[in-house]
Structures are given as structure tokens and as C-alpha cells.
Enzyme design. Structure first.
Site, mmCIF file in Angstrom:
data_model
loop_
_atom_site.group_PDB
_atom_site.id
_atom_site.type_symbol
_atom_site.label_atom_id
_atom_site.label_comp_id
_atom_site.label_asym_id
_atom_site.label_seq_id
_atom_site.Cartn_x
_atom_site.Cartn_y
_atom_site.Cartn_z
ATOM 1 N N GLN C 234 0.830 -1.195 0.000
ATOM 2 C CA GLN C 234 0.000 0.000 0.000
ATOM 3 C C GLN C 234 0.876 1.261 0.000
ATOM 4 O O GLN C 234 0.360 2.351 -0.136
ATOM 5 C CB GLN C 234 -0.907 0.013 1.239
ATOM 6 C CG GLN C 234 -1.849 -1.179 1.306
ATOM 7 C CD GLN C 234 -2.701 -1.236 2.553
ATOM 8 O OE1 GLN C 234 -2.921 -2.308 3.095
ATOM 9 N NE2 GLN C 234 -3.205 -0.105 3.028
ATOM 10 N N ARG C 381 -8.716 -1.036 8.040
ATOM 11 C CA ARG C 381 -9.725 -0.144 7.468
ATOM 12 C C ARG C 381 -10.117 0.966 8.437
ATOM 13 O O ARG C 381 -11.298 1.207 8.717
ATOM 14 C CB ARG C 381 -10.962 -0.920 7.042
ATOM 15 C CG ARG C 381 -11.723 -0.142 5.969
ATOM 16 C CD ARG C 381 -12.826 -0.912 5.348
ATOM 17 N NE ARG C 381 -13.411 -0.122 4.277
ATOM 18 C CZ ARG C 381 -13.854 -0.635 3.142
ATOM 19 N NH1 ARG C 381 -13.773 -1.927 2.915
ATOM 20 N NH2 ARG C 381 -14.386 0.139 2.231
ATOM 21 N N CYS C 382 -9.101 1.610 9.009
ATOM 22 C CA CYS C 382 -9.374 2.793 9.813
ATOM 23 C C CYS C 382 -8.080 3.576 9.878
ATOM 24 O O CYS C 382 -7.026 3.080 9.521
ATOM 25 C CB CYS C 382 -9.833 2.433 11.219
ATOM 26 S SG CYS C 382 -8.522 1.872 12.296
ATOM 27 N N GLU C 751 -12.849 4.469 5.222
ATOM 28 C CA GLU C 751 -12.767 3.770 6.497
ATOM 29 C C GLU C 751 -13.903 4.105 7.451
ATOM 30 O O GLU C 751 -14.116 3.416 8.445
ATOM 31 C CB GLU C 751 -11.401 4.060 7.116
ATOM 32 C CG GLU C 751 -10.303 3.496 6.207
ATOM 33 C CD GLU C 751 -8.919 4.011 6.501
ATOM 34 O OE1 GLU C 751 -8.815 5.105 7.046
ATOM 35 O OE2 GLU C 751 -7.952 3.296 6.185
#
Lengths: 158, 289, 797
Positions: C234, C381-382, C751
């Protein structure tokens, strides 16, 4: 324990390949035939990313040996479009935003393709059950359901 | 996760299978749908030297009627069971249960015989076929023999089938009269094994329950036939109190092991609850409700 | 409500359009290009020998039988890597991590040896032949036991070190203590407040679990000395820097390429031993080395998330107005501190824990500890530890509501930061950029007929049925981040965009971020389309190739739109500034006399005198007057002045089977405010996906271990990923409160649904038992776990 020569038809083309008996069909497709559209996501036959159409049925090609595919007729995502014209399932996935990272998409579409052959006019519940052997981590399935509905409508209008 | 090396055999007849089995003995494994065996081989929990694929033997597939008995080839897939008109008419318990096994792709490959012969107490068909009063037909070098489903499962992954035998068919009596059945399964998600499940098949004679068979999935070393629960209902007009009593017998028969699905108490209670629901549903169906 | 995404017409298909995705064509035809799809000539395969035990000394390793196996090329152990100083590597959190077991193993499945073979099947055969002898040591699996007096020491290498990367260590298994806020003022408020509540709230260890596992192909060219690494990252630029630092190869000769990525969710931020071993392997063998994780390895060894044991306390007045918040956290980081947080934030942005509420004083303390579990601590996912913080405050609001007998929606409204208070500085120091919480909450309550639901719930309860209504409101802090606060390994958390307009008017733009399914090729093109008046179809977006893209910190923490998107808009504005000068020269007027309209500059007051961007592009490569340089391109490195603060109001209705404990989500409504909406279709898709991950976490996901440290949930049988059958229909809605400091007012959305969704679902499950006096239940709310509550309460009798 030598290699075995097998012959299979993939996306309408016949291939003869020598494979070790232990080679999984997904590896033969990806490594020997270069068809990397089908993916490996879990290896325990839960995720369905490796789904291909095998003699008219959806199967998980990570749980099938290549030697078992001797004489088989296989369809993968690479064979869905016809002469550059997208299949309605493919069209549905892009029209309805049925994919994000794209990793589950080939298996999901190949499954949807067969589902619509078996049940051309599925309810939402039947679609959800029909694709329950395919995991998606991105879309939450809602737009995949819409994509399959789109394809169903388009196919029945054809 | 890649299997160790093995030799592959794809015989076209039962005779060939039996001769391969007697030649290779314990070094060989037969391959049916492969959705239990291949993952085990990929994790190298199973490392057979010889793999004998049964998929090319057409005689082992298909569903037919032999008088009052339904004969299901051992290599008949769960999908074929779901699609069978004969079973829908005469033994709806099997298709109802098959729909709750794994997922569509797995049901396309997974076979009823493989599900039974694996001897895994988590598999569904052992309890389901017990409730359906099934008899398994085995074939070996000494010929054919039949074993009733209630006597087939001896322990976890341990059955009455000898290493040189294969299962050829499952014989199920057609449900007659006012009969009803249900398979009720609690699972965490699609593709999971049962936390607990109950299979019930019963027949009514007027208001009375004239016969009933009850079996449980994944709450012991094998599928469990609950004779005490059956006795509690047989010959009775079944009411909620009797259903509770039967559920209590089911719980008494359980001997589950703790895992992430739950502890012994939860699984036991769920076996009782699944039994309750399966009996209620079977009764409603027998009454045509 | 607004489902499906609204449609607008725009000649360039720019900002605000639900245009179809540009990247789809390759994915729907099986032509995606993921790491394992790559087949370089001569590629060989690496696989790990991993530890079967959670803690122990490595007594001996015998690799001879494996080396003797036909097709095996090399077996690497720590001993082989030590001369290169690569047996350990630095983590993003200032700690170090073993690449291969150096004398001991600290978690089950830890990397012990790396086998390289001609074929992946042979590699799998060979790992079974490596003989490793271990001497077992006692284990710590529950982080809450890590600082016990008699706890076994996990990190012998740190023995005697009382200073860690983030200050004092008070125990051999202690990593850091991080305090934020005014402890004294907070304590004082608690001493005098008429109402106080407290609760122990754990957020279980989970795993982001993208469908594609991690992997790489490393290719070292011995002649040129160049190293090319294709990998699932990523943040490819950061990997390049780390690889250069580790290997000593000049960064200009390290070429990192992140091809298509099959989902990340935080799993693909870190640098893993597999990457290092494949790189060493390719240098040693001179052949490309491929390493692809199995699913078991992925779940067991790379990048867990959460594992926060929190204790929350609220002090309030009789009306439920909060006076102070106090939080203590025990953070279990596993065997090595490999959290992917900005350097100065060992607990990430956890200090957003005051949430959406106007709280006068607060104090939070986080203690990080080692345990015999895998390293990681990524933001699944945050944004960094934001979901833990949000979960804590959203649970505590319900606890407070319960204590006072006030409705959970009402207690939130009483404490919201008011619209007129923005920009708002929280007592823990964050400046919230914009928001209108009351409007969002009221819209949500109305949409679901909240009053009607509460009435129905009362009726259901009278019948003994279990129905829960979960209310959650969240404020995220995303878009890390301003370089004054945020860096990773000393590099400021900027991001970048380079735009080139070609003579015929089409565009290539390259960014330092990396999509993993978010649709960057589409949304970035839309931003540039609106800025430059060029159809988004004519704008090609490239990411992931460090040789061509400008330096950026990558995609995680919802930073692509806030940082990368801002860079794209500002690079486009630089291009436009130059285009204005060229247009002025073309029409022989002053640049100040030009107005911009959609796709052209028009001379003020002379509407028929104009030049389109396309005409200007061609002119940019022709003869230009003195002082104007040819070409039409720009690059922007964007250092955001602040974070962005997306928010939302979520409502969830659950029905619970009181005999089995099964939870069914009957209805879920999500209102998101992510500021300016670039592509509503994509936003909606992000929300659906995030909510589904939230469902998974709230109702089932957990990395479980037995007391010996064996991982119990390392396959899809036991690690819960919902299928289409377990996933409900999601309702989406929105308000728009643009960010005042972002060039286009966007805030990021990817997110939010995970952050808000977990609280909403968990609150709903717990609310189903509120009438029985229950204030908290630990996640995940599996049927088994819910049933235990039911059974204790006797509701199933």
C-alpha cells in the site's frame, strides 16, 4: 509418480499438458496455460476466487487435480467475452460497480454466469445463496447482487 | 499449501478400484468429491501414496427406485440430490439437508458417499441418512454387504468399512403415509460445519406418531441416533411436553467437544434446541401444514 | 433515501459524477495484474519454515536434508543473514523485528528458515525436511498478564533497556507509556461530578484479511546492480526507502512496483520478513525469487489489528452533559512493535477518543506491551487506532445513557459539538475542521423512524423477544498528515501528484498513493477533469511504480483523497496557471483579463474570444513568447495543513434468537458526511464494503489462541468472513459539509463505515439486553457468546 499427459478444452481451445498428479487445476490454468484471471484466495475451498466452469458446473479449481480435468471442458473469465463483446455478466459488474479490488471478480462472474444458466430469473435471495461460495472483501455484495440482476435482465431480453 | 507426491489412478470400473485397493492397501485413498481429502492433503495431514479417483465410474452415480426403496449411487453429488424429483417425492429430508451443506461449488463436487465414508462427525449426511433409515451397500474383494446406517459409524473418522472396500450405494426406504421430516442446522456461516444439527423423520397414524427416527450432527465422536428420544415420541400424540422430553434425551446423548463454535454446554443445549425445532417442523409437515 | 447513487450530468465527467470506473475493463476480463500473476523467466519460489510453538529457544537447525532434496536451491537461516545484518530489521514503530528466528521464537508461525526451490511444490516438500529443535518457554497470550511480576521475558534482546523508542519502559515486556490530556483537571472533574460511569471495553485482535495474501517477486540484476521488487504494498515508496536502508543499495537503484492489489485494508502497509528473504534470495541466486503467503500464514503472521483492552470512565452532570473523560488502555502489540503509526504516535491517533462531543477535559493513557503473538497493529480499514477510540467513546455514551435513563440518541445530541463551534479544538488538541452533527443525527433518526422503532422494541420486550437498536455517531481523524505532526521513519507524511498534459490534450498523472480497489484511476481523473476541463476519460492515472511516480507515503488511514487528492487538485491548478499564461499570450491579452469557464479561458467581456485547454495544450509545445517555457506539466508535493474529520450517523436494528443467540441485522442505515463527494457511486461502494467488514468484526472475527499460544482461527473455516447470505442490505445516505482547508473540500470515506459500523452493530446487540440491566458485552457477538448472556439472564427459559 511421473507426469501425466492430459488434454482439456479451455475457453474453446484444446490444450495438451503434462502435469504432476499432485498439481492442482488452478496451478495448471495459471502457470501452464498463463490464464491468471482465476485467483487463489484461501486454499481451503472457502473463498471461491479460483472458481471456473467445469463441464457445465461451477467448481473451485484449487480443490480439483489437473489430472481430474483430463477431457474436461472448462470456461474461465478469459473466455466470457465473445469476440471482444462483453458478456452481460461482465457488463453488469462494471455498470453496477460490482467490483473494487477485482481479485474475487473473475470467480464471482464465472459463478454468476452459471447461476444464470441454471436459474435465469433469480430472486435476490437466490442470487445471494447462489454466490455464497464466493467471498468478496470489498463490495459487501450489494452491488454484486445488482450486477447479477442487470445481467439476468439483459440475458432474458436477448 | 501443496499436496505431497502421489500416484494417480482413474479406474473405470468398481472391479478395477477393488483390485487397486487390494494391491496398495493402506497406501491408497479413494477420491470422491475431494473437498475433505484434498484440503487435508494440501495441509499434508493426509499423504497417500496412491489416489484412486472414483469420478469416472458412472455406475456409482444416480438416483433410482427399487420398489419401495430409493437407491442413491455413492458418487451422487449433493447437487444431484437437491435436484432429484424422486427424492423430493419420497425422501425430502435428503435434499433439504443437502442444501445446507457447504456452498454451491462444493455441492457440485461433494458426494453423499464421500460425506458418509469420511467418518467425520461434523459431516451432515451421516445423521441425515440415519434419520432416513438408510442402509449402506459396500463392496469389497469378498463381494457385497449391507450395513445399516445406525451401525456404520464406530468412532471419529472410523467406520465399519474395511480398507479394501468402497461404498457403492445408499438405500433409503421411501417415506410412506403421513410422514414429515426436517434437518435443522445451526452454523456460524455458509460453509461451516454444524454447531449442532438434528435430523428427524416421523410418520403419523392419525394423531399419533407411529414411527420416528432422530439423529444428531457434530455433538459427539460420531453422528448420534437418539433412541431414547424416539421411544419418548413413538405411539404418542406429540405435544410440547413430549418434544421437550425428546430434546432432553437428545441432550443426554450428546458428548461434544469444545471449540470456537461453543463449549460443551452450548453445543448440548443447541442439540436440544435443534431437535425441538426439527420435531416441530416434521410434525407440521406430516400434518400437511 | 439516496440509494442508488445520484446522477449528475457533466461534460467532463468530473467531480460529483457517478461515472463508471476506468479500471474495471481489465478486471472483468481477467487481465488484472496481481503480484502472483507475474511470471519472470527463471523465477524460483521461496517458502518459510515456521515455528510450531509460541515461545522457545531454537536449539538447532539442520538444513542439510532440505538442501539435498532435488530442486532445492538454498535454505536461509538467521545465521546466513547475520553477516549482512539482515537477520533483524527495523519496524515502522521504532522497534526491530527478527527476519528469521535468531536463537528464539516469540510467536507461533514465526519465520524460522526460508527455503528457495525451483518450483512451489518442491519448496513445500523441502520445508518439511528442515529439522528444527526447540526448547519451549512459558507463553503470554493475554496482554493483560504481560507485566505481571513473574511474566516470562519475551524480548531477551532488550534485556536491561529501560528506554524504548517512546520513552521509559517499566517492565521487560513493556514497550511504551503514552499519556495525553490534562490528568489533574480530569481527576478534579471526576471528584466533583454528580454522575460517573465506567466500563471495561476490549476490542479483540482481528486481521484485515484481504482476499489476496501478501507476496512479492524480487529480481536483482547483477550486472546493473539494480534491484526490482514487485510487491503487494500500500506504500511502495516507503518500502523502497526501507529496502535501500536495509540492503545498502542506492535508492536510485531500487525499483519498487506495486502492481494491482487484491485488497489491503492495512494488511499491506508493513514490511515483512518474506520481502526481505526474497530480496536476499534474488541477490544470492541472481534469479527472480517469488514469495506468496498462504492464507494460514497471512492470518497467523502478517498484520493483526486492534487487541486493545480499554477502561473508560465518564464524569457528567445530572443532565448527562459530559464534564470529563478518562481512559486507560493496555495495548497488546505482539512479539515485536511493528505498528504502522506515524513515528510520534505510539498509540496512533487514539486521542480522537473524545469523539463527536464537546468534552471540557480528558486524559488518556496507553501502555503498549509485548506478548507471544504476531507483530502488526495495523489500522484495519481505519486511521491509526481511530476505530478503537471511536468504539470506546460510542460504547461509553450508551453506558452513560443507560445510567441516566436517557435515550442513546438524546445523550449524544446533548453533548455534540455544535455546528457554530467549528473549527473546534478538542481538549486533547485536535482541530476539527468542519461538521454539522445535529443535522446529520436528526436526518438519520427521521429516516429510520427512530421513535417508531423504540415503540416496536418496547412491544417486543413485553413479549420476551430480543430486539436491539444501535445508535452510533463517529468523527474520524484521517488524511495523515501534516508534516508538523506526522512522519514515518523521518519522512513527512506528504503525498504527491505529477500531471503532464500532452500536445493533443490528453493527460497522464502519477501519484504517490496506491489503490487497492478504491478506484483511484477514476476518482483522481475526476478531480483533474474538473480542474482542467479535460474529460476524465482522457486522463490516465498511474500509481505504484516508484521509478515513475513522485514520492508519496501511500494509501491507508483514508489519506488518498485528503492528501493525494489534494495534491492532484493543486498540481492541476499549477498546470492551469501556466495554461492561463499561454492562453493570454495566444490571445495577446493580460492573464488577469481571462476568466475560466469549464474547459477554456475567455477574455473578460468578449465571450467569443477564448482558447480551450486542448488548444492551449498544443500551443504549449510550439513557439512561445519570451519568458514562457514549453510544456504543460506540474508536480505538487502536498503537506496538508490539518487532518480532515469525516463524520456520520449510523443506526442498526437487530433481532436476536433467544434460544440460539444468533444475531440478525434487520436494518442498517448509514449517513456519511465525507465533505465534497467526488464519485457517489464509488463512495456508496466503499460504504457497503466497510459496513460488511464492520459486521464481520462485531459479530464474528477474532484471532483466537489457546493457552499455549496456538492460533485457532488461521483459516476461513474459523476466521469469519461473511458471505452474501450473512450480509444484509445496506441503506446509505449523506450530508455534505466540505472541509475548509482541502482544495476541493473532500474528507475521505473509505474507512468511515468500519469505524462507525462496528459501534452501531455492537451497540445494537447490547441494547437488546439493556432492559435487563446489561451495559456492555465483549465483541465479537457470536451466537455462542450472545447465548451465554441469554443463558445467564434466563431469557431462554
Amino acid at each position: 509418480m511421473g507426469k501425466k499427459l492430459i488434454s482439456m478444452t479451455v475457453n474453446g481451445q484444446t490444450h495438451e499438458v503434462a502435469v504432476e498428479p499432485r498439481q492442482l487445476l488452478i496451478h495448471t490454468l495459471r502457470e501452464e496455460l498463463g490464464l491468471t484471471g482465476s485467483h487463489i484466495g484461501c486454499e481451503t475451498s472457502h473463498c471461491g476466487a479460483c472458481t471456473v466452469d467445469f463441464n457445465g458446473e461451477s467448481v473451485k479449481s484449487c480443490t480439483l487435480l489437473a489430472v481430474q480435468a483430463d477431457g474436461a471442458d472448462i470456461l474461465t473469465v478469459e473466455g466470457l467475452a465473445n469476440d471482444g463483446v462483453l458478456h452481460p455478466v461482465q457488463e453488469g459488474f462494471t455498470e453496477k460497480h460490482g467490483l473494487q479490488c477485482g481479485f474475487c471478480t473473475p470467480g464471482m462472474m464465472i459463478r454468476a454466469y452459471r447461476l444464470l444458466q441454471e436459474n435465469p430469473n433469480p430472486s435476490e435471495e437466490e442470487i445471494r445463496t447462489g454466490i455464497s461460495g464466493n467471498l468478496c472483501r470489498c463490495t459487501g455484495y450489494q452491488n454484486i447482487v445488482r450486477a447479477v440482476q442487470y445481467a439476468a435482465e439483459k440475458l432474458s431480453a436477448e | 499449501m501443496y499436496p505431497a507426491k502421489f500416484d494417480f489412478h482413474a479406474p473405470n470400473s468398481i472391479e478395477e478400484v477393488l483390485s487397486l485397493l487390494s494391491e496398495y492397501g493402506d497406501d491408497a485413498k479413494v477420491l470422491a468429491g475431494g473437498h475433505s481429502l484434498l484440503p487435508m492433503m494440501k495441509m499434508r495431514f493426509a499423504t497417500p501414496q496412491h489416489l484412486i479417483d472414483l469420478n469416472r465410474i458412472d455406475r456409482l452415480r444416480g438416483i433410482s427406485q427399487d420398489g419401495d426403496t430409493i437407491v442413491i449411487g455413492a458418487m451422487t453429488t449433493e447437487k444431484q440430490i437437491i435436484a432429484s424429483d424422486v427424492l423430493a417425492m419420497h425422501c425430502p429430508l435428503l435434499p433439504e439437508a443437502a442444501k445446507q451443506i457447504a456452498d454451491p461449488q462444493v455441492r457440485n463436487r461433494g458426494t453423499i458417499g464421500g460425506d458418509i465414508c469420511h467418518g467425520d462427525p461434523a459431516n451432515d449426511q451421516p445423521a441425515v441418512t440415519m434419520a432416513a433409515d438408510a442402509t449402506y451397500v459396500l463392496q469389497g474383494p469378498k463381494g457385497e454387504r449391507s450395513v445399516h446406517s445406525s451401525e456404520f459409524f464406530l468412532g471419529s473418522f472410523y467406520t465399519a468399512m474395511e480398507a479394501d472396500e468402497i461404498m457403492t450405494s445408499i438405500r433409503v426406504p421411501a417415506a410412506a403415509g403421513s410422514s414429515g421430516s426436517a434437518y435443522v442446522k445451526l452454523k456460524r456461516k455458509t460453509g461451516d460445519w454444524a454447531t449442532a444439527a438434528a435430523a428427524v423423520q416421523l410418520t403419523l397414524d392419525g394423531d399419533r406418531c407411529s414411527s420416528v427416527r432422530i439423529a444428531l450432527t457434530n455433538v459427539g465422536a460420531t453422528a448420534i441416533r437418539v433412541a431414547a428420544a424416539e421411544d419418548a415420541l413413538s405411539g404418542q400424540v406429540v405435544d410440547e411436553a413430549l418434544i421437550d422430553a425428546a430434546a432432553q434425551h437428545a441432550m443426554d446423548a450428546c458428548d461434544p467437544t469444545e471449540d470456537l463454535r461453543g463449549d460443551v454446554e452450548y453445543k448440548t443445549k443447541m442439540a436440544g434446541e435443534m431437535t425441538r425445532r426439527a420435531i416441530r417442523q416434521s410434525l407440521a409437515r406430516a400434518r400437511g401444514q | 433515501m439516496a440509494t442508488p447513487a445520484e446522477e449528475i450530468k457533466d461534460p467532463v465527467d468530473g467531480i460529483g459524477c457517478s461515472r463508471k470506473r476506468k479500471e474495471d475493463a481489465r478486471f472483468i476480463q481477467g487481465k488484472g495484474n496481481y503480484t502472483d500473476d507475474l511470471k519472470l523467466p527463471g523465477t524460483v519460489f521461496g517458502a518459510f519454515v515456521r515455528s510450531p510453538i509460541a515461545h522457545g529457544r531454537v536449539v538447532s537447525i539442520n538444513k542439510e536434508p532440505a538442501l539435498a532434496h532435488p530442486g532445492v536451491l538454498a535454505v536461509l537461516t538467521a545465521e546466513d543473514l547475520a553477516p549482512l545484518s539482515l537477520h533483524w530489521m527495523p519496524t515502522l514503530a521504532g522497534d526491530k523485528q527478527m527476519v528469521l528466528a535468531d536463537g528464539k521464537v516469540c510467536f507461533q508461525q514465526q519465520e524460522v528458515a526460508f527455503v528457495i526451490a525451483e518450483d512451489r511444490y518442491v519448496a513445500a516438500d523441502a520445508i518439511e525436511l528442515v529439522e528444527v529443535e526447540y526448547e519451549e518457554l512459558p507463553v503470554i497470550i493475554d496482554g493483560r498478564r504481560a507485566m505481571d511480576d513473574d511474566a516470562p521475558v519475551i524480548r531477551d534482546d532488550l534485556e536491561g533497556q529501560t528506554e524504548g523508542a517512546h520513552g521509559e519502559r517499566i517492565h521487560a515486556n513493556h514497550i511504551f507509556r503514552w499519556d495525553v490530556g490534562d490528568a489533574e483537571a480530569t481527576d478534579k472533574a471526576f471528584d466533583t461530578a454528580p454522575i460517573t460511569v465506567s466500563e471495561d471495553i476490549s476490542y479483540q485482535r482481528v486481521h484485515p484479511c484481504p482476499l489476496e495474501t501478501c507476496g512479492c517477486v524480487s529480481n536483482f540484476d547483477k550486472i546493473s546492480g539494480e534491484l526490482t521488487v514487485y510487491l503487494t504494498s500500500q506504500a511502495p515508496h516507503v518500502v523502497r526507502t526501507v529496502v535501500s536502508m536495509l540492503s545498502g543499495i542506492a535508492e536510485s537503484k531500487v525499483h519498487v512496483i506495486a502492481p494491482d492489489i487484491g485488497g489491503g485494508f492495512g494488511n499491506k502497509v508493513g514490511v515483512y520478513p518474506g520481502y526481505v528473504c526474497a530480496i536476499v534470495g534474488s541477490i544470492v541466486l541472481g534469479r527472480p525469487v517469488k514469495w506468496i503467503e498462504s492464507r494460514v500464514e497471512n492470518l497467523a503472521a502478517t498484520a493483526f489489528a486492534r487487541d486493545y483492552h480499554m477502561h473508560g470512565e465518564i464524569a457528567a452532570d445530572e443532565n448527562g452533559r459530559i464534564q470529563a473523560l478518562r481512559v486507560n488502555v493496555l495495548a497488546d502489540h505482539g512479539a515485536f512493535d511493528a505498528c504502522a503509526d506515524p513515528s510520534k504516535f505510539p498509540a496512533g491517533l487514539f486521542s480522537i477518543v473524545t469523539g463527536s462531543y464537546d468534552i471540557p477535559s480528558a486524559f488518556a493513557r496507553v501502555d503498549g506491551v509485548y506478548s507471544n503473538k504476531a507483530p502488526g497493529g495495523v489500522a484495519y480499514r481505519c486511521s491509526f487506532r481511530v476505530t478503537e477510540a471511536s468504539y470506546l467513546i460510542e460504547r461509553m455514551m450508551d453506558v452513560l445513557a443507560h445510567k441516566l435513563g436517557v435515550d442513546p440518541a438524546e445523550i449524544r445530541s446533548r453533548n455534540f459539538i455544535k455546528a457554530e463551534q467549528f473549527p473546534y479544538t478538542s481538549c486533547l488538541g485536535w482541530e476539527y475542521d468542519s461538521g454539522d452533527y445535529h443535522t446529520a443525527m436528526n436526518q438519520a433518526l427521521e429516516a429510520v423512524d427512530y421513535e417508531g422503532l423504540r415503540k416496536e422494541q418496547a412491544e417486543k420486550r413485553a413479549n420476551g423477544d430480543l430486539m436491539g437498536i444501535g445508535v452510533a455517531f463517529f468523527t474520524e481523524i484521517v488524511g495523515a498528515g501534516p508534516t508538523k505532526n506526522c512522519d514515518i521513519l523521518g519522512i513527512g507524511m506528504i503525498d504527491s501528484c505529477e500531471i503532464r498534459v500532452h500536445p493533443t490534450g490528453s493527460v497522464i498523472a502519477r501519484l504517490g498513493t496506491k489503490s487497492q480497489g478504491q478506484g483511484h484511476e477514476t476518482t483522481y481523473a475526476q478531480i483533474i477533469a474538473t480542474e482542467l476541463g479535460i474529460p476524465s476519460d482522457d486522463i490516465q492515472i498511474e500509481e505504484g511504480d516508484t521509478a515513475t511516480a513522485p514520492y508519496g507515503l501511500g494509501t491507508y488511514g483514508s489519506r488518498s483523497t485528503p492528501v493525494g487528492g489534494a495534491a492532484a487538485a493543486r498540481a492541476a491548478r499549477k498546470v492551469k496557471d501556466k495554461a492561463r499564461k499561454i492562453a493570454a499570450a495566444m490571445m495577446e491579452v493580460s492573464p488577469a483579463d481571462l476568466d475560466w469557464d469549464t474547459d477554456r479561458f475567455i477574455v473578460k467581456g468578449l465571450p467569443d474570444q477564448s482558447r480551450t485547454i486542448k488548444e492551449i495544450a498544443m500551443a504549449a509545445y510550439q513557439h512561445l513568447p519570451e519568458g514562457l517555457e514549453q510544456g504543460l506539466e506540474a508536480v505538487e508535493y502536498y503537506d496538508p495543513p490539518n487532518f480532515t474529520y469525516p463524520f456520520g450517523a449510523y443506526l442498526c436494528v437487530v433481532d436476536i434468537d433467544r434460544y440460539t443467540g444468533e444475531v440478525k441485522i434487520r436494518r442498517f442505515y448509514a449517513l456519511d458526511d465525507c465533505g465534497t463527494r467526488i464519485n457517489p457511486m464509488i463512495i456508496e461502494g466503499q460504504v457497503h464494503g466497510g459496513l460488511t467488514e464492520a459486521l464481520a468484526i462485531a459479530l464474528g472475527q477474532e484471532l483466537s489462541f489457546d493457552e499455549d499460544g496456538n492460533i485457532l482461527s488461521a483459516s476461513f473455516m474459523d476466521y469469519f468472513l461473511p458471505t452474501a447470505v450473512e450480509t444484509p442490505h445496506w441503506e446509505t445516505d449523506f450530508t455534505v459539509t466540505p472541509s475548509p482547508h482541502h482544495p476541493i473540500g473532500a474528507k475521505g470515506v473509505g474507512e468511515s463505515p468500519n469505524v462507525g459500523g462496528v459501534s452501531a452493530i455492537s451497540n445494537a446487540v447490547i441494547d437488546a439486553f439493556a432492559h435487563k440491566g446489561v451495559t456492555h458485552l465483549q465483541m465479537p457477538h457470536t451466537a455462542y457468546s450472545v447465548w451465554k448472556t441469554i443463558n445467564e439472564l434466563g431469557i431462554n427459559q
